[in-house]
Write a protein that holds these residues in place. Structure first.
Motif, PDB file in Angstrom:
ATOM      1  N   ILE A  88       0.856  -1.189   0.000  1.00 22.27           N
ATOM      2  CA  ILE A  88       0.000   0.000   0.000  1.00 22.27           C
ATOM      3  C   ILE A  88       0.891   1.238   0.000  1.00 22.27           C
ATOM      4  N   ASP A  89       0.256   2.409  -0.102  1.00 27.89           N
ATOM      5  CA  ASP A  89       1.013   3.649  -0.210  1.00 27.89           C
ATOM      6  C   ASP A  89       1.985   3.848   0.962  1.00 27.89           C
ATOM      7  N   ASN A  90       1.580   3.438   2.154  1.00 27.94           N
ATOM      8  CA  ASN A  90       2.443   3.613   3.331  1.00 27.94           C
ATOM      9  C   ASN A  90       3.726   2.791   3.262  1.00 27.94           C
ATOM     10  N   ASP A  91       3.768   1.824   2.355  1.00 30.92           N
ATOM     11  CA  ASP A  91       4.981   1.013   2.223  1.00 30.92           C
ATOM     12  C   ASP A  91       6.070   1.722   1.425  1.00 30.92           C
ATOM     13  N   PHE A  92       5.701   2.791   0.716  1.00 31.68           N
ATOM     14  CA  PHE A  92       6.701   3.594   0.029  1.00 31.68           C
ATOM     15  C   PHE A  92       7.632   4.260   1.041  1.00 31.68           C
ATOM     16  N   ARG A  93       8.832   4.607   0.596  1.00 32.04           N
ATOM     17  CA  ARG A  93       9.783   5.351   1.425  1.00 32.04           C
ATOM     18  C   ARG A  93      10.214   6.646   0.728  1.00 32.04           C
ATOM     19  N   CYS A  94       9.396   7.111  -0.232  1.00 33.18           N
ATOM     20  CA  CYS A  94       9.792   8.292  -1.000  1.00 33.18           C
ATOM     21  C   CYS A  94       9.191   9.585  -0.473  1.00 33.18           C
ATOM     22  N   GLY A  95       8.117   9.515   0.320  1.00 36.84           N
ATOM     23  CA  GLY A  95       7.474  10.715   0.845  1.00 36.84           C
ATOM     24  C   GLY A  95       6.447  11.288  -0.123  1.00 36.84           C
ATOM     25  N   PRO A  96       5.430  11.980   0.402  1.00 40.65           N
ATOM     26  CA  PRO A  96       4.395  12.579  -0.455  1.00 40.65           C
ATOM     27  C   PRO A  96       4.913  13.819  -1.174  1.00 40.65           C
ATOM     28  N   GLN A  97       4.308  14.126  -2.301  1.00 45.87           N
ATOM     29  CA  GLN A  97       4.686  15.301  -3.082  1.00 45.87           C
ATOM     30  C   GLN A  97       3.464  15.794  -3.851  1.00 45.87           C
ATOM     31  N   MET A  98       3.230  17.080  -3.834  1.00 46.03           N
ATOM     32  CA  MET A  98       2.146  17.622  -4.643  1.00 46.03           C
ATOM     33  C   MET A  98       2.454  17.356  -6.115  1.00 46.03           C
ATOM     34  N   PRO A  99       1.483  16.872  -6.859  1.00 41.42           N
ATOM     35  CA  PRO A  99       1.741  16.573  -8.276  1.00 41.42           C
ATOM     36  C   PRO A  99       2.030  17.837  -9.074  1.00 41.42           C
ATOM     37  N   GLN A 100       2.906  17.709 -10.054  1.00 44.99           N
ATOM     38  CA  GLN A 100       3.191  18.809 -10.969  1.00 44.99           C
ATOM     39  C   GLN A 100       2.136  18.908 -12.058  1.00 44.99           C
ATOM     40  N   ASP A 101       1.453  17.818 -12.315  1.00 40.63           N
ATOM     41  CA  ASP A 101       0.387  17.824 -13.310  1.00 40.63           C
ATOM     42  C   ASP A 101      -0.738  18.746 -12.845  1.00 40.63           C
ATOM     43  N   ARG A 102      -1.139  19.671 -13.699  1.00 37.29           N
ATOM     44  CA  ARG A 102      -2.111  20.689 -13.307  1.00 37.29           C
ATOM     45  C   ARG A 102      -3.454  20.089 -12.932  1.00 37.29           C
ATOM     46  N   ALA A 103      -3.957  19.125 -13.717  1.00 29.45           N
ATOM     47  CA  ALA A 103      -5.258  18.527 -13.421  1.00 29.45           C
ATOM     48  C   ALA A 103      -5.230  17.800 -12.078  1.00 29.45           C
ATOM     49  N   ALA A 104      -4.178  17.038 -11.817  1.00 33.74           N
ATOM     50  CA  ALA A 104      -4.068  16.313 -10.554  1.00 33.74           C
ATOM     51  C   ALA A 104      -3.906  17.284  -9.387  1.00 33.74           C
ATOM     52  N   PHE A 105      -3.130  18.331  -9.594  1.00 36.40           N
ATOM     53  CA  PHE A 105      -2.939  19.357  -8.569  1.00 36.40           C
ATOM     54  C   PHE A 105      -4.273  20.022  -8.219  1.00 36.40           C
ATOM     55  N   ASN A 106      -5.001  20.442  -9.269  1.00 38.03           N
ATOM     56  CA  ASN A 106      -6.283  21.114  -9.044  1.00 38.03           C
ATOM     57  C   ASN A 106      -7.286  20.210  -8.342  1.00 38.03           C
ATOM     58  N   GLU A 107      -7.294  18.919  -8.696  1.00 36.91           N
ATOM     59  CA  GLU A 107      -8.229  17.986  -8.063  1.00 36.91           C
ATOM     60  C   GLU A 107      -7.975  17.884  -6.561  1.00 36.91           C
ATOM     61  N   LEU A 108      -6.710  17.834  -6.179  1.00 29.91           N
ATOM     62  CA  LEU A 108      -6.403  17.776  -4.750  1.00 29.91           C
ATOM     63  C   LEU A 108      -6.835  19.062  -4.044  1.00 29.91           C
ATOM     64  N   ILE A 109      -6.609  20.207  -4.689  1.00 29.09           N
ATOM     65  CA  ILE A 109      -7.000  21.487  -4.087  1.00 29.09           C
ATOM     66  C   ILE A 109      -8.522  21.579  -3.947  1.00 29.09           C
ATOM     67  N   LYS A 110      -9.239  21.194  -4.997  1.00 30.78           N
ATOM     68  CA  LYS A 110     -10.702  21.290  -4.989  1.00 30.78           C
ATOM     69  C   LYS A 110     -11.324  20.404  -3.922  1.00 30.78           C
ATOM     70  N   THR A 111     -10.730  19.255  -3.688  1.00 27.34           N
ATOM     71  CA  THR A 111     -11.298  18.298  -2.731  1.00 27.34           C
ATOM     72  C   THR A 111     -10.666  18.413  -1.351  1.00 27.34           C
ATOM     73  N   ASP A 112      -9.789  19.423  -1.188  1.00 27.62           N
ATOM     74  CA  ASP A 112      -9.063  19.607   0.067  1.00 27.62           C
ATOM     75  C   ASP A 112      -8.295  18.336   0.419  1.00 27.62           C
ATOM     76  N   GLY A 113      -7.757  17.700  -0.628  1.00 28.01           N
ATOM     77  CA  GLY A 113      -7.027  16.457  -0.425  1.00 28.01           C
ATOM     78  C   GLY A 113      -5.556  16.690  -0.163  1.00 28.01           C
TER      79      GLY A 113
END
Length: 332
Positions: A101-126
């Protein structure tokens, strides 16, 4: 001390307003330097430009075939993606298939550079997940190797078998011992080498022969995967993706943080490595485009070329007031 040379000029009106220095070289299939600008012995971190080297154990170990990885998976293992759905959906499915699952990663979270993905997170307060990290494909590759080799959960530990395999591959293809490493932005170890070492490695990738041995076969598969899936390697409007699409023959391109860039041109049997010493992305993009033109695989008038090389600089009223251009020495 290494001495960089001018590689990219920033013109405003009639004068050069800014000047980016760096090192660049082109190597042949034997790892010999064909052309060089700056110091070939400059010591560098290649950063994400080394991802195809770090992905060699994914194939060599048998992990890729054991888990049925496709060319899309291999391209993502070499990617610095921008977190678009085309990237994150595939990486998420990949690790789910491994039982992670995502928690098994060791890279850390990062806001996406892709505009559509970025906007979706902002719109949903994700909040971004680790799968959005631009290195999540590389980490999925590490996780695959770890599972195949029976390694522990901390797959980025330098003593983990996955990382030991990466270190060994890195020193062998660069043709020189690495004096050390440091954590990359994604926390995985990033080995130190010289400009000559990275150029030698890229020349080797460009001349690898499928079936010669397991490492050659792995190299060919990785390069072909990158060429087949340029969108997965970076993303729309990114230099890696646009320039791979624009080249007149197959070329694999990979950027790295702090102004690093490499190219692998199999039909020419040429490898390119460059480093902009001030870490500028705009200068790295311009310089790699110029070097692709120099070796004959990119038309300087192609629209994608003009986005990065001899690109107009416009002010906020869209008036052209300058230009980003390579120094004459790169094209003469």
């Amino acid at each position: 001390m290494s001495t960089p040379v001018p590689l990219t000029e920033i013109w405003r009106g009639q004068i050069i307003e800014s000047l980016h220095y760096g090192h660049a070289l082109i190597c042949d299939e034997k790892g010999e330097i064909v052309e060089c600008w700056g110091d070939p012995d400059a010591v560098v971190y290649p950063r994400s430009s080394a991802k195809m080297i770090q992905a060699l154990p994914l194939i060599e170990s048998g992990a890729a075939d054991a888990f049925g990885l496709t060319t899309e998976h291999l391209a993502l293992a070499c990617a610095s993606h921008q977190g678009a759905a085309v990237h994150t959906d595939r990486v998420r499915d990949w690790i789910t298939g491994l039982g992670y699952i995502d928690n098994d990663f060791r890279c850390g979270p990062q806001m996406p550079q892709d505009r559509a993905a970025f906007n979706e997170l902002i719109k949903t307060d994700g909040s971004p997940c680790q799968v959005h990290n631009n290195c999540s494909g590389k980490h999925a590759g590490f996780m695959t190797v770890s599972k195949h080799l029976g390694g522990g959960a901390d797959y980025i530990d330098p003593d983990h078998p996955a990382q030991k395999a990466c270190f060994a591959a890195f020193e062998e293809v660069t043709g020189e011992p690495s004096p050390g490493f440091a954590p990359d932005g994604c926390s995985a170890p990033n080995s130190i080498t010289t400009m000559r070492g990275m150029g030698r490695a890229m020349g080797w990738f460009a001349s690898a022969v499928e079936g010669k041995d397991s490492r050659h076969t792995a190299a060919v598969r990785l390069v072909q995967a990158m060429i087949e899936h340029p969108l997965l390697v970076a993303g729309e409007k990114r230099a890696c993706t646009e320039l791979m699409r624009a080249c007149s023959e197959p070329v694999a391109l990979k950027t790295g943080a702090e102004g690093y860039f490499v190219a692998i041109a199999p039909t020419r049997k040429r490898g390119i490595a460059l480093k902009i010493t001030d870490g500028s992305t705009r200068a790295a993009n311009c310089t790699i485009a110029a070097l692709l033109v120099r070796i004959g695989v990119l038309d300087p008038e192609h629209p994608s070329s003009r986005r990065f090389m001899n690109a107009p600089i416009r002010n906020r009223r869209k008036i052209e007031i300058g230009q980003i251009k390579p120094v004459d020495a790169l094209l003469s």
